[in-house]
Scaffold this motif. Structure first.
Motif, mmCIF file in Angstrom:
data_model
loop_
_atom_site.group_PDB
_atom_site.id
_atom_site.type_symbol
_atom_site.label_atom_id
_atom_site.label_comp_id
_atom_site.label_asym_id
_atom_site.label_seq_id
_atom_site.Cartn_x
_atom_site.Cartn_y
_atom_site.Cartn_z
ATOM 1 N N ASP A 27 0.836 -1.199 0.000
ATOM 2 C CA ASP A 27 0.000 0.000 0.000
ATOM 3 C C ASP A 27 0.881 1.264 0.000
ATOM 4 O O ASP A 27 0.406 2.357 0.229
ATOM 5 N N CYS A 28 2.187 1.071 -0.217
ATOM 6 C CA CYS A 28 3.176 2.152 -0.387
ATOM 7 C C CYS A 28 3.604 2.843 0.901
ATOM 8 O O CYS A 28 4.094 3.976 0.869
ATOM 9 N N ALA A 29 3.461 2.185 2.043
ATOM 10 C CA ALA A 29 3.992 2.766 3.282
ATOM 11 C C ALA A 29 5.513 2.782 3.207
ATOM 12 O O ALA A 29 6.131 1.878 2.648
ATOM 13 N N SER A 30 6.097 3.819 3.786
ATOM 14 C CA SER A 30 7.550 3.948 3.793
ATOM 15 C C SER A 30 8.076 3.456 5.135
ATOM 16 O O SER A 30 8.248 4.221 6.086
ATOM 17 N N ILE A 31 8.307 2.154 5.236
ATOM 18 C CA ILE A 31 8.781 1.563 6.493
ATOM 19 C C ILE A 31 10.002 0.674 6.270
ATOM 20 O O ILE A 31 10.229 -0.285 6.994
ATOM 21 N N GLY A 32 10.761 1.015 5.245
ATOM 22 C CA GLY A 32 12.022 0.318 5.019
ATOM 23 C C GLY A 32 12.010 -0.744 3.939
ATOM 24 O O GLY A 32 13.046 -1.315 3.629
ATOM 25 N N PHE A 33 10.856 -1.010 3.355
ATOM 26 C CA PHE A 33 10.732 -2.044 2.333
ATOM 27 C C PHE A 33 10.090 -1.438 1.087
ATOM 28 O O PHE A 33 9.408 -0.426 1.164
ATOM 29 N N LEU A 34 10.284 -2.094 -0.047
ATOM 30 C CA LEU A 34 9.692 -1.629 -1.300
ATOM 31 C C LEU A 34 8.685 -2.644 -1.831
ATOM 32 O O LEU A 34 8.894 -3.851 -1.721
ATOM 33 N N PRO A 35 7.591 -2.148 -2.426
ATOM 34 C CA PRO A 35 6.635 -3.061 -3.050
ATOM 35 C C PRO A 35 7.155 -3.545 -4.397
ATOM 36 O O PRO A 35 7.960 -2.851 -5.010
ATOM 37 N N PRO A 36 6.721 -4.676 -4.857
ATOM 38 C CA PRO A 36 5.888 -5.647 -4.141
ATOM 39 C C PRO A 36 6.736 -6.443 -3.149
ATOM 40 O O PRO A 36 7.877 -6.798 -3.440
ATOM 41 N N MET A 37 6.194 -6.675 -1.993
ATOM 42 C CA MET A 37 6.917 -7.396 -0.945
ATOM 43 C C MET A 37 6.546 -8.867 -0.983
ATOM 44 O O MET A 37 5.371 -9.220 -1.083
ATOM 45 N N LYS A 38 7.557 -9.699 -0.884
ATOM 46 C CA LYS A 38 7.329 -11.146 -0.837
ATOM 47 C C LYS A 38 7.002 -11.561 0.600
ATOM 48 O O LYS A 38 7.605 -11.056 1.548
ATOM 49 N N LEU A 39 6.067 -12.484 0.718
ATOM 50 C CA LEU A 39 5.695 -12.999 2.034
ATOM 51 C C LEU A 39 6.906 -13.619 2.727
ATOM 52 O O LEU A 39 7.085 -13.467 3.940
ATOM 53 N N GLU A 84 13.578 4.884 20.357
ATOM 54 C CA GLU A 84 13.060 5.225 19.036
ATOM 55 C C GLU A 84 11.750 4.489 18.786
ATOM 56 O O GLU A 84 11.627 3.292 19.064
ATOM 57 N N ILE A 85 10.790 5.225 18.274
ATOM 58 C CA ILE A 85 9.533 4.642 17.808
ATOM 59 C C ILE A 85 9.788 4.153 16.386
ATOM 60 O O ILE A 85 10.306 4.904 15.550
ATOM 61 N N ALA A 86 9.440 2.907 16.103
ATOM 62 C CA ALA A 86 9.726 2.348 14.781
ATOM 63 C C ALA A 86 8.593 1.452 14.303
ATOM 64 O O ALA A 86 7.866 0.856 15.100
ATOM 65 N N LYS A 87 8.485 1.355 13.003
ATOM 66 C CA LYS A 87 7.573 0.430 12.318
ATOM 67 C C LYS A 87 6.140 0.505 12.838
ATOM 68 O O LYS A 87 5.481 -0.509 13.044
ATOM 69 N N LEU A 88 5.644 1.735 13.021
ATOM 70 C CA LEU A 88 4.232 1.905 13.336
ATOM 71 C C LEU A 88 3.470 1.638 12.041
ATOM 72 O O LEU A 88 3.679 2.312 11.033
ATOM 73 N N MET A 89 2.638 0.621 12.062
ATOM 74 C CA MET A 89 1.873 0.280 10.859
ATOM 75 C C MET A 89 0.458 -0.139 11.217
ATOM 76 O O MET A 89 0.226 -0.737 12.265
ATOM 77 N N THR A 90 -0.449 0.224 10.331
ATOM 78 C CA THR A 90 -1.860 -0.125 10.487
ATOM 79 C C THR A 90 -2.352 -0.704 9.172
ATOM 80 O O THR A 90 -2.058 -0.157 8.104
ATOM 81 N N SER A 91 -3.091 -1.773 9.240
ATOM 82 C CA SER A 91 -3.680 -2.377 8.046
ATOM 83 C C SER A 91 -4.502 -1.333 7.302
ATOM 84 O O SER A 91 -5.230 -0.557 7.928
ATOM 85 N N PRO A 92 -4.416 -1.302 5.979
ATOM 86 C CA PRO A 92 -5.227 -0.348 5.216
ATOM 87 C C PRO A 92 -6.719 -0.443 5.544
ATOM 88 O O PRO A 92 -7.422 0.568 5.512
ATOM 89 N N ASP A 122 11.165 8.838 12.714
ATOM 90 C CA ASP A 122 11.180 9.517 11.417
ATOM 91 C C ASP A 122 10.076 8.933 10.549
ATOM 92 O O ASP A 122 9.648 7.801 10.743
ATOM 93 N N THR A 123 9.618 9.757 9.610
ATOM 94 C CA THR A 123 8.562 9.346 8.693
ATOM 95 C C THR A 123 8.701 10.117 7.392
ATOM 96 O O THR A 123 9.335 11.171 7.350
ATOM 97 N N ARG A 124 8.115 9.591 6.360
ATOM 98 C CA ARG A 124 8.207 10.233 5.044
ATOM 99 C C ARG A 124 7.414 11.541 5.040
ATOM 100 O O ARG A 124 6.274 11.594 5.509
ATOM 101 N N GLU A 125 8.023 12.561 4.480
ATOM 102 C CA GLU A 125 7.359 13.854 4.363
ATOM 103 C C GLU A 125 6.090 13.695 3.527
ATOM 104 O O GLU A 125 6.083 13.028 2.490
ATOM 105 N N GLY A 126 5.010 14.302 4.009
ATOM 106 C CA GLY A 126 3.749 14.271 3.277
ATOM 107 C C GLY A 126 2.823 13.136 3.642
ATOM 108 O O GLY A 126 1.643 13.171 3.295
ATOM 109 N N ASP A 127 3.320 12.117 4.349
ATOM 110 C CA ASP A 127 2.454 11.012 4.758
ATOM 111 C C ASP A 127 1.490 11.477 5.860
ATOM 112 O O ASP A 127 1.838 12.354 6.663
ATOM 113 N N PRO A 128 0.301 10.869 5.939
ATOM 114 C CA PRO A 128 -0.647 11.225 6.998
ATOM 115 C C PRO A 128 -0.076 11.046 8.407
ATOM 116 O O PRO A 128 -0.524 11.708 9.343
ATOM 117 N N SER A 129 0.920 10.188 8.552
ATOM 118 C CA SER A 129 1.513 9.960 9.879
ATOM 119 C C SER A 129 2.092 11.245 10.465
ATOM 120 O O SER A 129 2.130 11.410 11.687
#
Length: 166
Positions: A27-39, A84-92, A122-129
């Motif tokens: 879903d294009c979150a910037s958390i250190g990985f690039l799509p498409p991500m393999k399971l 450090e706060i890291a890898k805050l993620m929420t299911s779309p 840290d977080t990507r500029e412009g993200d809702p986070s």
């Protein structure tokens, strides 16, 4: 009802966490990985997360894992007061339901309990986070351009935040 739990062992929720990571990255979150991500890559990542200096919380709605956050405790002699706060993620599918806000507050409480007085992230500029962090009192310390590669091949700016949590 939202349930937050600290995870000490990854085995019981490895599949769910891996699926969540794939969803969020794809879903294009910037958390250190690039799509498409393999399971398989997601599974490998989660198997390395639990360490003595990383505290992992999960959020579940109706017994389904819909979010996570990590608190990385600084182990340097001059940094025992910070984390450090890291890898805050929420299911779309679970966004705008208070999951990320609740996870962040729980991580802050745990940081205080661990004797930490400074949190960074840290977080990507412009993200809702960015709006979430600012609404909870995080202060922008600066920006680093060209910090992270996006799934579209662009170099994104990251914003660094801090919060003093006496």
């Amino acid at each position: 009802m939202l349930k937050i739990e600290e995870i000490q062992s990854i085995e019981s929720c490895l599949d769910s966490l891996s699926e969540l990571l794939v969803q969020v990255v794809d879903d294009c979150a910037s958390i250190g990985f690039l799509p498409p991500m393999k399971l398989s890559d997601a599974r490998q990542y989660w198997q390395s997360v639990i360490t003595p200096d990383t505290i992992l919380f999960i959020a579940a709605l109706n017994n389904e894992i819909v979010g996570t956050i990590q608190l990385h405790l600084c182990t340097k002699q001059n940094g025992h007061h910070r984390a450090e706060i890291a890898k805050l993620m929420t299911s779309p599918n679970a966004r705008r339901k208070g999951v990320a806000r609740t996870l962040l507050k729980i991580a802050e409480e745990r940081a205080r309990a661990e004797g930490k007085s400074l949190l960074i992230l840290d977080t990507r500029e412009g993200d809702p986070s960015n709006l979430l962090y600012q609404s909870l009192g995080y202060i922008q310390a600066g920006k680093i351009p060209h910090f992270a590669l996006s799934g579209e091949g662009e170099l994104d700016t990251t914003v660094i935040y801090y919060k003093i949590v006496d």
